[in-house]
Design an enzyme around this catalytic site. Structure first.
Site, PDB file in Angstrom:
ATOM      1  N   SER A 146       0.829  -1.204   0.000  1.00 59.18           N
ATOM      2  CA  SER A 146       0.000   0.000   0.000  1.00 59.18           C
ATOM      3  C   SER A 146       0.867   1.259   0.000  1.00 59.18           C
ATOM      4  O   SER A 146       1.984   1.260   0.525  1.00 59.18           O
ATOM      5  CB  SER A 146      -0.862  -0.019   1.271  1.00 59.18           C
ATOM      6  OG  SER A 146      -1.394   1.255   1.526  1.00 59.18           O
ATOM      7  N   LEU A 168      -1.166   2.819  -5.471  1.00 63.65           N
ATOM      8  CA  LEU A 168      -0.987   4.275  -5.402  1.00 63.65           C
ATOM      9  C   LEU A 168      -2.269   4.970  -4.993  1.00 63.65           C
ATOM     10  O   LEU A 168      -3.311   4.808  -5.631  1.00 63.65           O
ATOM     11  CB  LEU A 168      -0.564   4.805  -6.785  1.00 63.65           C
ATOM     12  CG  LEU A 168      -0.353   6.315  -6.873  1.00 63.65           C
ATOM     13  CD1 LEU A 168       0.926   6.745  -6.150  1.00 63.65           C
ATOM     14  CD2 LEU A 168      -0.317   6.787  -8.334  1.00 63.65           C
ATOM     15  N   TYR A 169      -2.191   5.749  -3.907  1.00 63.28           N
ATOM     16  CA  TYR A 169      -3.255   6.713  -3.637  1.00 63.28           C
ATOM     17  C   TYR A 169      -2.900   7.974  -4.411  1.00 63.28           C
ATOM     18  O   TYR A 169      -1.740   8.411  -4.408  1.00 63.28           O
ATOM     19  CB  TYR A 169      -3.383   6.980  -2.136  1.00 63.28           C
ATOM     20  CG  TYR A 169      -4.210   5.924  -1.423  1.00 63.28           C
ATOM     21  CD1 TYR A 169      -5.496   5.631  -1.857  1.00 63.28           C
ATOM     22  CD2 TYR A 169      -3.704   5.229  -0.329  1.00 63.28           C
ATOM     23  CE1 TYR A 169      -6.265   4.671  -1.216  1.00 63.28           C
ATOM     24  CE2 TYR A 169      -4.467   4.257   0.319  1.00 63.28           C
ATOM     25  CZ  TYR A 169      -5.748   3.986  -0.139  1.00 63.28           C
ATOM     26  OH  TYR A 169      -6.508   3.035   0.484  1.00 63.28           O
ATOM     27  N   THR A 195      -5.527   3.275  -7.001  1.00 58.54           N
ATOM     28  CA  THR A 195      -6.832   3.024  -6.378  1.00 58.54           C
ATOM     29  C   THR A 195      -7.775   4.179  -6.648  1.00 58.54           C
ATOM     30  O   THR A 195      -7.456   5.335  -6.369  1.00 58.54           O
ATOM     31  CB  THR A 195      -6.652   2.814  -4.860  1.00 58.54           C
ATOM     32  OG1 THR A 195      -5.858   1.646  -4.677  1.00 58.54           O
ATOM     33  CG2 THR A 195      -7.985   2.624  -4.153  1.00 58.54           C
ATOM     34  N   LYS A 274      -7.227  -0.012  -9.848  1.00 56.08           N
ATOM     35  CA  LYS A 274      -7.838  -0.835  -8.793  1.00 56.08           C
ATOM     36  C   LYS A 274      -9.128  -0.156  -8.328  1.00 56.08           C
ATOM     37  O   LYS A 274      -9.095   0.989  -7.870  1.00 56.08           O
ATOM     38  CB  LYS A 274      -6.856  -0.974  -7.611  1.00 56.08           C
ATOM     39  CG  LYS A 274      -7.403  -1.778  -6.436  1.00 56.08           C
ATOM     40  CD  LYS A 274      -6.299  -2.050  -5.425  1.00 56.08           C
ATOM     41  CE  LYS A 274      -6.775  -2.925  -4.279  1.00 56.08           C
ATOM     42  NZ  LYS A 274      -7.512  -2.215  -3.238  1.00 56.08           N
ATOM     43  N   SER A 296     -12.484  -4.335  -7.747  1.00 55.24           N
ATOM     44  CA  SER A 296     -12.376  -4.242  -6.292  1.00 55.24           C
ATOM     45  C   SER A 296     -13.335  -3.184  -5.780  1.00 55.24           C
ATOM     46  O   SER A 296     -13.614  -2.195  -6.475  1.00 55.24           O
ATOM     47  CB  SER A 296     -10.932  -3.850  -5.913  1.00 55.24           C
ATOM     48  OG  SER A 296     -10.800  -3.692  -4.505  1.00 55.24           O
ATOM     49  N   HIS A 298     -12.635  -2.198  -2.545  1.00 56.61           N
ATOM     50  CA  HIS A 298     -11.845  -1.857  -1.361  1.00 56.61           C
ATOM     51  C   HIS A 298     -12.231  -2.754  -0.166  1.00 56.61           C
ATOM     52  O   HIS A 298     -12.222  -2.319   0.987  1.00 56.61           O
ATOM     53  CB  HIS A 298     -12.025  -0.383  -0.996  1.00 56.61           C
ATOM     54  CG  HIS A 298     -10.761   0.288  -0.550  1.00 56.61           C
ATOM     55  ND1 HIS A 298     -10.065   1.180  -1.320  1.00 56.61           N
ATOM     56  CD2 HIS A 298     -10.047   0.180   0.593  1.00 56.61           C
ATOM     57  CE1 HIS A 298      -9.002   1.620  -0.655  1.00 56.61           C
ATOM     58  NE2 HIS A 298      -8.966   1.019   0.516  1.00 56.61           N
TER      59      HIS A 298
END
Ligand SMILES: Cc1cc2nc3c(=O)[nH]c(=O)nc-3n(C[C@H](O)[C@H](O)[C@H](O)COP(=O)(O)O)c2cc1C
Length: 404
Positions: A146, A168-169, A195, A274, A296, A298
């Site tokens: 993460s 990656l955020y 994400t 994602k 996904s 989450h």
């Protein structure tokens, strides 16, 4: 065992034997509740690690791990939607040699099961992501870390002995995002999984409730605000060393598809998106240059009242039409779940909470045992359905109970 414990267990066993309660899943809960594992090798399924981790992990951290959002219907759907599909056996296939291996973006792994990005893993075990990296190494499986990992990425890759993927955020400041991306690429990360399912907050009710129950002084480990919620989070995360975190958000509410192009312009890493769950978004992802998709939600921690990801997978695959690999995560608890996702067309299947249950319980050996359990269950499903390799798994071995 003292007398009180003995009679409590006797009562629970008696209740568990009731056919009515057994049908409700009570028996499994009771037996899992009793599971005091002496070693990781004793665990028979991932739920025994869940029961043990629940006892060990402090309430606030357990809440962080277990939580969905609001009433947690999406969280439950992730697992329960697998029940729609049943497996159709195939007899007299020579299954003496089985191969679970898959190749993703040119790299071979011994199993299609990958370890999803989960933030702050030192909240569950002192060795955090490093213990997971050693387990991924010994089983030769894909680890995805993460952005908010609790160990430096370079140390994790060294421990893994091979590249890991990084999630990656997006952050709300592109120069900060660029710094994260450049560091990942310099560390040898071949694939970045961006994400996109949490643009503007969420309501993790269970996490908030359990945080209230936690009597520990959390400020010994991380900064907390007046209500006990963690604050100043990003500054404490290794990936943000050297980045100005003043006013920096983990995600941004204003991003659009243009972000993918900007991301691709600053990196040569493969870009996986994602958090795609709809056919239209899958088509847009391909149009905007995504190299892969992770279906996904989450882990039921973003949109409430959504579908389980296994229910979204078919339409995402239709939107992609074979142009890029599609993976899926969410609610996978058994090797048969992995089998079903592969049979529907997933290229690989992610597990999140289960390996963290193993991590919290025993560190590296716990994660290894979780992988062994799920891989063994998958192998047995393949044997039963006469599929000797992942390539031989297909929808012909699935029965759709909605169409019966
Ligand atoms: C405690 C926790 C932390 C997570 N942290 C992240 C994260 O930092 N980035 C991300 O993209 N997904 C994160 N996820 C989602 C997982 O990557 C994955 O999608 C999900 O856990 C899969 O569902 P499962 O837990 O039911 O297997 C997190 C999930 C949990 C439970």
């Amino acid at each position: 065992m003292d007398d009180t414990t003995h009679s409590r267990r006797a009562l629970l066993r008696f209740l568990a034997a009731s056919p009515v309660l057994a049908a409700s899943g009570f028996a499994q809960c009771v037996l899992a509740d009793e599971a005091a594992l002496a070693s990781a090798a004793d665990a028979l399924d991932v739920f025994e690690f869940e029961a043990m981790a629940r006892k060990i992990v402090p309430p606030a951290h357990w809440g962080y791990l277990a939580s969905g959002v609001d009433g947690e219907t999406t969280l439950r759907a992730n697992s329960s939607d697998y029940a729609r599909w049943q497996l159709k056996p195939k007899r007299f296939v020579d299954v003496s040699k089985m191969d679970l291996g898959v190749t993703l973006f040119g790299t071979h792994y011994k199993s299609p099961v990958l370890l999803c990005p989960i933030g702050s893993q030192r909240a569950f075990h002192a060795e955090g992501e490093l213990a997971v990296a050693r387990a991924a190494r010994s089983r030769d499986q894909l680890q995805v870390v993460s952005t908010v990992m609790s160990m430096p990425i370079e140390a994790i890759i060294q421990m893994r002995g091979a590249p890991v993927w990084m999630q990656l955020y997006t952050t709300n400041r592109f120069e900060a995002t660029t710094a994260l991306v450049k560091r990942a690429q310099a560390a040898g990360v071949p694939v970045i999984a961006v994400t996109v399912d949490l643009p503007a907050g969420r309501n993790t009710e269970t996490a908030s409730r359990l945080r209230r129950e936690d009597t520990r002084t959390c400020s010994n480990c991380h900064q907390v605000g007046p209500t006990g919620n963690p604050t100043g989070g990003l500054a404490t995360k290794p990936m943000f060393a050297g980045i100005d975190t003043q006013g920096l958000g983990q995600t941004s509410p204003s991003l659009t598809w243009d972000f993918i192009k900007r991301l691709k312009d600053i990196t040569t890493m493969k870009v996986v998106i994602k958090g795609i769950e709809a056919r239209e978004d899958a088509e847009l992802a391909v149009q905007h240059g995504a190299d892969g998709i992770m279906v996904s939600n989450h882990g039921g921690r973003a949109l409430e009242s959504g579908r389980g990801t296994i229910a979204s997978l078919p339409e995402v695959l239709q939107g992609v039409a074979g142009r890029i690999p599609v993976m899926v995560d969410g609610g996978v608890r058994r090797g048969t779940d992995v089998y079903k996702a592969l049979a529907l067309g997933a290229a690989a299947v992610g597990i999140g909470r289960p390996y963290v249950w193993g991590l919290a319980s025993f560190g590296q050996p716990g994660v290894e045992r979780v992988l062994d359990i799920i891989n063994t269950e998958l192998r047995l499903a393949m044997v039963g359905c006469g599929a000797r390799s992942v390539a031989e798994i297909n929808a012909a071995s699935l029965i759709d109970t909605r169409r019966l």
